[in-house]
Design an enzyme around this catalytic site. Structure first.
Site, PDB file in Angstrom:
ATOM      1  N   HIS A 114      10.211  13.628   3.788  1.00  0.00           N
ATOM      2  CA  HIS A 114       9.350  12.631   3.140  1.00  0.00           C
ATOM      3  C   HIS A 114       9.693  12.541   1.653  1.00  0.00           C
ATOM      4  O   HIS A 114      10.340  13.428   1.105  1.00  0.00           O
ATOM      5  CB  HIS A 114       7.872  13.005   3.277  1.00  0.00           C
ATOM      6  CG  HIS A 114       7.295  12.693   4.620  1.00  0.00           C
ATOM      7  ND1 HIS A 114       7.450  13.534   5.699  1.00  0.00           N
ATOM      8  CD2 HIS A 114       6.582  11.633   5.066  1.00  0.00           C
ATOM      9  CE1 HIS A 114       6.848  13.004   6.750  1.00  0.00           C
ATOM     10  NE2 HIS A 114       6.309  11.847   6.400  1.00  0.00           N
ATOM     11  N   LYS A 162       4.878  13.598  -1.789  1.00  0.00           N
ATOM     12  CA  LYS A 162       3.990  14.116  -0.737  1.00  0.00           C
ATOM     13  C   LYS A 162       3.529  15.530  -1.091  1.00  0.00           C
ATOM     14  O   LYS A 162       4.348  16.369  -1.461  1.00  0.00           O
ATOM     15  CB  LYS A 162       4.714  14.093   0.623  1.00  0.00           C
ATOM     16  CG  LYS A 162       3.807  14.488   1.777  1.00  0.00           C
ATOM     17  CD  LYS A 162       4.391  14.092   3.120  1.00  0.00           C
ATOM     18  CE  LYS A 162       3.569  14.620   4.280  1.00  0.00           C
ATOM     19  NZ  LYS A 162       2.206  14.071   4.309  1.00  0.00           N
ATOM     20  N   GLY A 165      -4.252   4.468  -3.525  1.00  0.00           N
ATOM     21  CA  GLY A 165      -3.049   5.230  -3.174  1.00  0.00           C
ATOM     22  C   GLY A 165      -1.980   4.368  -2.517  1.00  0.00           C
ATOM     23  O   GLY A 165      -2.172   3.167  -2.309  1.00  0.00           O
ATOM     24  N   ARG A 166      -0.852   5.008  -2.188  1.00  0.00           N
ATOM     25  CA  ARG A 166       0.261   4.294  -1.536  1.00  0.00           C
ATOM     26  C   ARG A 166      -0.196   3.653  -0.228  1.00  0.00           C
ATOM     27  O   ARG A 166       0.023   2.472   0.026  1.00  0.00           O
ATOM     28  CB  ARG A 166       1.420   5.266  -1.251  1.00  0.00           C
ATOM     29  CG  ARG A 166       2.310   5.547  -2.432  1.00  0.00           C
ATOM     30  CD  ARG A 166       3.336   6.632  -2.096  1.00  0.00           C
ATOM     31  NE  ARG A 166       2.653   7.919  -1.974  1.00  0.00           N
ATOM     32  CZ  ARG A 166       2.531   8.791  -2.985  1.00  0.00           C
ATOM     33  NH1 ARG A 166       3.093   8.539  -4.140  1.00  0.00           N
ATOM     34  NH2 ARG A 166       1.868   9.919  -2.834  1.00  0.00           N
TER      35      ARG A 166
HETATM   36  P1  NAD Z   1      -1.676   8.908  -2.421  1.00  0.00           P
HETATM   37  O1  NAD Z   1      -1.723  10.148  -3.253  1.00  0.00           O
HETATM   38  O2  NAD Z   1      -0.802   7.779  -2.854  1.00  0.00           O
HETATM   39  O3  NAD Z   1      -3.177   8.323  -2.240  1.00  0.00           O
HETATM   40  C1  NAD Z   1      -4.320   9.114  -2.092  1.00  0.00           C
HETATM   41  C2  NAD Z   1      -5.462   8.443  -2.864  1.00  0.00           C
HETATM   42  O4  NAD Z   1      -6.674   9.157  -2.610  1.00  0.00           O
HETATM   43  C3  NAD Z   1      -5.228   8.461  -4.383  1.00  0.00           C
HETATM   44  O5  NAD Z   1      -5.300   7.146  -4.912  1.00  0.00           O
HETATM   45  C4  NAD Z   1      -6.365   9.348  -4.901  1.00  0.00           C
HETATM   46  O6  NAD Z   1      -6.867   8.925  -6.179  1.00  0.00           O
HETATM   47  C5  NAD Z   1      -7.415   9.190  -3.809  1.00  0.00           C
HETATM   48  N1  NAD Z   1      -8.340  10.313  -3.811  1.00  0.00           N
HETATM   49  C6  NAD Z   1      -8.041  11.630  -3.739  1.00  0.00           C
HETATM   50  N2  NAD Z   1      -9.153  12.377  -3.795  1.00  0.00           N
HETATM   51  C7  NAD Z   1     -10.193  11.503  -3.913  1.00  0.00           C
HETATM   52  C8  NAD Z   1     -11.605  11.668  -4.018  1.00  0.00           C
HETATM   53  N3  NAD Z   1     -12.183  12.893  -4.003  1.00  0.00           N
HETATM   54  N4  NAD Z   1     -12.390  10.556  -4.103  1.00  0.00           N
HETATM   55  C9  NAD Z   1     -11.825   9.330  -4.118  1.00  0.00           C
HETATM   56  N5  NAD Z   1     -10.478   9.113  -4.020  1.00  0.00           N
HETATM   57  C10 NAD Z   1      -9.687  10.196  -3.922  1.00  0.00           C
HETATM   58  O7  NAD Z   1      -1.278   9.397  -0.969  1.00  0.00           O
HETATM   59  P2  NAD Z   1      -0.714   8.536   0.267  1.00  0.00           P
HETATM   60  O8  NAD Z   1       0.779   8.618   0.288  1.00  0.00           O
HETATM   61  O9  NAD Z   1      -1.381   7.200   0.289  1.00  0.00           O
HETATM   62  O10 NAD Z   1      -1.221   9.441   1.481  1.00  0.00           O
HETATM   63  C11 NAD Z   1      -2.610   9.696   1.680  1.00  0.00           C
HETATM   64  C12 NAD Z   1      -2.796  10.532   2.932  1.00  0.00           C
HETATM   65  O11 NAD Z   1      -2.382   9.778   4.080  1.00  0.00           O
HETATM   66  C13 NAD Z   1      -1.968  11.822   2.963  1.00  0.00           C
HETATM   67  O12 NAD Z   1      -2.728  12.833   3.609  1.00  0.00           O
HETATM   68  C14 NAD Z   1      -0.766  11.452   3.807  1.00  0.00           C
HETATM   69  O13 NAD Z   1      -0.172  12.557   4.449  1.00  0.00           O
HETATM   70  C15 NAD Z   1      -1.432  10.545   4.821  1.00  0.00           C
HETATM   71  N6  NAD Z   1      -0.549   9.601   5.531  1.00  0.00           N
HETATM   72  C16 NAD Z   1      -0.834   9.397   6.834  1.00  0.00           C
HETATM   73  C17 NAD Z   1      -0.121   8.473   7.550  1.00  0.00           C
HETATM   74  C18 NAD Z   1      -0.516   8.210   8.984  1.00  0.00           C
HETATM   75  O14 NAD Z   1       0.070   7.327   9.633  1.00  0.00           O
HETATM   76  N7  NAD Z   1      -1.503   8.932   9.522  1.00  0.00           N
HETATM   77  C19 NAD Z   1       0.918   7.763   6.957  1.00  0.00           C
HETATM   78  C20 NAD Z   1       1.195   7.984   5.600  1.00  0.00           C
HETATM   79  C21 NAD Z   1       0.439   8.909   4.889  1.00  0.00           C
END
Ligand code: NAD
Length: 261
Positions: free
Chosen positions: A149, A153, A10-11
């Site tokens: 965002h 998202k 993911g990102r």
């Molecule tokens: P994203 O969609 O780019 O990445 C999520 C990844 O998880 C994807 O590659 C997906 O394939 C994988 N995934 C989902 N379900 C899965 C499963 N059952 N098994 C294996 N892999 C699985 O999302 P993102 O932008 O990277 O954000 C991810 C999370 O982090 C979100 O909840 C976002 O709100 C959170 N986030 C938190 C912060 C922080 O500082 N706490 C900052 C940015 C994003």
């Protein structure tokens, strides 16, 4: 230290892998994601690391710590697995829901966990400043929160906006759920006891949060703008280094940064 990344394709997962690659003493040992293929380093742009994506959460076994940025279902499976293997976890996945939250409760009794809706230093400071400002401003100032965002998202409002809203509600002693998510039609006048929490989505905005304190004739705004998601990855990696030497329990970035009073 051996680090596993959940949501590695993911990102945020990619940003964490890039930070790990430039950090001495931290090695990526597992890259868990259901949608990744091949070498996780190649996909993240740091060159081959010899670690292929793995869809199976059991790949965390053998890691000293796991960094998780995924989705609630994935996080839940991870928490169950890490409870079994007693692996410390740093989790940034937002809006976990009841099932993942219950799994996290079980996990934190067995091993240390850092959970934060936002791993940036600036937002950790914003939470502290917001609490102080809301308390000092008092009932003469209405508190409203706006977040924006990127268009990809999938949850709303952001975990950070929710946490900011809780901090403000607590400081103003407004009870457990004074939050209003959107206003439309004949809503009637704003009441003293509510906090509006509004969500905007679009483009590639990494994350923006504003607390507005509005009174007659004046308005105070506290804003945090993230322009590069590397800040979250750096915070999470810092938390990973810290958490491995803590006793079981749930911690947040204030603990990691030593800001807890
Ligand atoms: P994203 O969609 O780019 O990445 C999520 C990844 O998880 C994807 O590659 C997906 O394939 C994988 N995934 C989902 N379900 C899965 C499963 N059952 N098994 C294996 N892999 C699985 O999302 P993102 O932008 O990277 O954000 C991810 C999370 O982090 C979100 O909840 C976002 O709100 C959170 N986030 C938190 C912060 C922080 O500082 N706490 C900052 C940015 C994003």
């Amino acid at each position: 230290m051996k680090v596993a990344v959940m949501g590695a394709a993911g990102r945020m997962g990619g940003a964490v892998i890039r930070v790990l690659a430039e950090t001495e003493g931290l090695d990526l040992v597992a890259a868990i994601d259901r949608s990744g293929e091949g070498d996780a380093g190649l996909r993240s742009g740091v060159g081959a690391l010899g670690v292929d994506f793995d869809a199976d959460v059991r790949a965390v076994d053998g890691a000293d710590v796991v960094i998780d940025f995924s989705l609630p279902d994935a996080a839940e499976a991870l928490f169950v697995q890490c409870a079994e293997s007693r692996t410390p976890v740093v989790t940034g996945t937002t809006n976990l829901g009841d099932r993942a939250e219950a799994a996290l409760q079980t996990l934190q009794a067995l091993t240390p966990v850092v959970q934060a809706p936002n791993f940036s230093q600036g937002v950790t400071l914003l939470f502290d400043l917001a609490a102080r400002a809301a308390e000092l401003a008092g009932p003469a100032f209405d508190a409203e929160i706006v977040e924006m965002h990127h268009r990809h998202k999938v949850d709303a409002p952001s975990g950070t906006a929710k946490r900011l809203a809780e901090v403000v509600a607590e400081a103003k002693a407004l009870g457990d759920d004074p939050f209003v998510h959107g206003r439309s039609g004949h809503t009637g006048a704003r009441t003293d006891g509510e906090v509006g929490v509004m969500t905007l989505r679009g483009g590639d905005v990494v994350g923006e949060h504003t607390l507005l304190l509005a009174s007659a004739g004046e308005r105070l705004e506290l804003t945090h703008r993230a322009t590069d998601r590397t800040i979250f990855a750096r915070g999470a990696v810092r938390a990973a280094r810290w958490v491995v030497s803590q006793p079981p329990g749930r911690y947040d970035m204030r603990d990691v940064m030593g800001l807890r009073a």
